[in-house]
Design a protein around this motif. Structure first.
Motif, PDB file in Angstrom:
ATOM      1  N   VAL A 105       0.856  -1.193   0.000  1.00  0.00           N
ATOM      2  CA  VAL A 105       0.000   0.000   0.000  1.00  0.00           C
ATOM      3  C   VAL A 105       0.888   1.238   0.000  1.00  0.00           C
ATOM      4  CG1 VAL A 105      -1.709   1.300   1.339  1.00  0.00           C
ATOM      5  CG2 VAL A 105      -1.890  -1.196   1.174  1.00  0.00           C
ATOM      6  N   TRP A 106       1.864   1.261   0.894  1.00  0.00           N
ATOM      7  CA  TRP A 106       2.755   2.412   1.004  1.00  0.00           C
ATOM      8  C   TRP A 106       3.596   2.600  -0.248  1.00  0.00           C
ATOM      9  CZ3 TRP A 106       4.616   0.201   6.256  1.00  0.00           C
ATOM     10  CH2 TRP A 106       3.648   0.439   7.239  1.00  0.00           C
ATOM     11  N   THR A 107       4.172   1.524  -0.735  1.00  0.00           N
ATOM     12  CA  THR A 107       5.027   1.661  -1.920  1.00  0.00           C
ATOM     13  C   THR A 107       4.218   2.080  -3.137  1.00  0.00           C
ATOM     14  OG1 THR A 107       4.909  -0.718  -2.348  1.00  0.00           O
ATOM     15  CG2 THR A 107       6.814   0.081  -1.093  1.00  0.00           C
ATOM     16  N   GLY A 108       2.963   1.640  -3.224  1.00  0.00           N
ATOM     17  CA  GLY A 108       2.097   2.060  -4.330  1.00  0.00           C
ATOM     18  C   GLY A 108       1.815   3.558  -4.274  1.00  0.00           C
ATOM     19  N   VAL A 109       1.491   4.052  -3.084  1.00  0.00           N
ATOM     20  CA  VAL A 109       1.241   5.492  -2.921  1.00  0.00           C
ATOM     21  C   VAL A 109       2.506   6.274  -3.254  1.00  0.00           C
ATOM     22  CG1 VAL A 109       0.736   7.326  -1.252  1.00  0.00           C
ATOM     23  CG2 VAL A 109      -0.597   5.213  -1.215  1.00  0.00           C
ATOM     24  N   ALA A 156      -2.194  11.278   1.703  1.00  0.00           N
ATOM     25  CA  ALA A 156      -2.460  10.076   0.915  1.00  0.00           C
ATOM     26  C   ALA A 156      -1.927   8.830   1.617  1.00  0.00           C
ATOM     27  CB  ALA A 156      -1.842  10.204  -0.474  1.00  0.00           C
ATOM     28  N   MET A 157      -0.746   8.940   2.212  1.00  0.00           N
ATOM     29  CA  MET A 157      -0.179   7.804   2.947  1.00  0.00           C
ATOM     30  C   MET A 157      -1.048   7.457   4.151  1.00  0.00           C
ATOM     31  SD  MET A 157       2.697   6.625   1.620  1.00  0.00           S
ATOM     32  CE  MET A 157       3.692   5.960   2.923  1.00  0.00           C
ATOM     33  N   VAL A 182     -12.030   3.175  -0.381  1.00  0.00           N
ATOM     34  CA  VAL A 182     -12.338   4.591  -0.377  1.00  0.00           C
ATOM     35  C   VAL A 182     -11.122   5.378  -0.842  1.00  0.00           C
ATOM     36  CG1 VAL A 182     -11.681   4.890   2.038  1.00  0.00           C
ATOM     37  CG2 VAL A 182     -13.316   6.458   1.031  1.00  0.00           C
ATOM     38  N   ASP A 183     -11.355   6.548  -1.422  1.00  0.00           N
ATOM     39  CA  ASP A 183     -10.265   7.417  -1.827  1.00  0.00           C
ATOM     40  C   ASP A 183      -9.495   7.857  -0.582  1.00  0.00           C
ATOM     41  OD1 ASP A 183      -8.572   9.385  -2.827  1.00  0.00           O
ATOM     42  OD2 ASP A 183     -10.182  10.813  -3.248  1.00  0.00           O
ATOM     43  N   PRO A 184      -8.197   7.582  -0.526  1.00  0.00           N
ATOM     44  CA  PRO A 184      -7.421   7.916   0.687  1.00  0.00           C
ATOM     45  C   PRO A 184      -7.509   9.387   1.070  1.00  0.00           C
ATOM     46  CG  PRO A 184      -6.131   6.504  -0.735  1.00  0.00           C
ATOM     47  CD  PRO A 184      -7.368   6.876  -1.499  1.00  0.00           C
ATOM     48  N   LEU A 185      -7.548  10.287   0.093  1.00  0.00           N
ATOM     49  CA  LEU A 185      -7.628  11.713   0.410  1.00  0.00           C
ATOM     50  C   LEU A 185      -9.023  12.084   0.920  1.00  0.00           C
ATOM     51  CD1 LEU A 185      -5.499  13.341  -2.412  1.00  0.00           C
ATOM     52  CD2 LEU A 185      -4.880  12.952  -0.023  1.00  0.00           C
ATOM     53  N   ALA A 186     -10.040  11.413   0.450  1.00  0.00           N
ATOM     54  CA  ALA A 186     -11.396  11.673   0.961  1.00  0.00           C
ATOM     55  C   ALA A 186     -11.520  11.184   2.398  1.00  0.00           C
ATOM     56  CB  ALA A 186     -12.432  10.982   0.087  1.00  0.00           C
ATOM     57  N   LEU A 187     -10.823  10.079   2.694  1.00  0.00           N
ATOM     58  CA  LEU A 187     -10.870   9.541   4.056  1.00  0.00           C
ATOM     59  C   LEU A 187     -10.194  10.479   5.015  1.00  0.00           C
ATOM     60  CD1 LEU A 187     -11.663   7.187   5.900  1.00  0.00           C
ATOM     61  CD2 LEU A 187      -9.497   6.118   5.327  1.00  0.00           C
TER      62      LEU A 187
END
Length: 121
Positions: free
Chosen positions: A76-80, A102-103, A116-121
């Motif tokens: 997850v982290w490496t993808g972001v 985002a992270m 869910v969109d990480p920034l929306a969360l």
């Protein structure tokens, strides 16, 4: 130990451990996170739990953030990072605040198994 207003400075290992482990805590007292959660009727949070319920929630959180949990979160982290840092390869810029958001959002979504969109969360 020295108290400066509401801050306590401790310069002794045993006093520090005693303060963390032997002083009874009221997780629902006014001014605490648990107290705020109770006041807002948001019960059932890690902050306002006690006893077996609290220990179980802490263990579940530890499992999610232990070695196996970190291994699960690493992609997850490496993808972001790969997506958000890509502009740097072309001489572009990166907004570190958005990167951190985002992270944090991606990590939270993964821990809670949310789509869910990480920034929306």
């Amino acid at each position: 130990m020295l108290r400066l207003g509401r801050t306590v400075l401790v310069h002794d290992r045993q006093a520090y451990l005693d303060g963390l482990t032997r002083v009874p805590l009221d997780r629902t007292a006014a001014g605490t996170t648990g107290g705020t959660a109770r006041r807002l009727d948001a019960g059932g949070l890690l902050f306002d739990q006690e006893g077996t319920e609290h220990r179980g929630a802490r263990r579940a959180l530890t499992d999610g953030l232990g070695a196996a949990g970190v291994a699960r979160l690493r992609p997850v982290w490496t993808g972001v990072l790969a997506r958000r840092l890509a502009p740097l390869a072309d001489g572009g810029t990166v907004d570190r605040v958005l990167l951190a958001a985002a992270m944090a959002g991606a990590t939270t979504a993964a821990l809670l198994d949310l789509d869910v969109d990480p920034l929306a969360l």
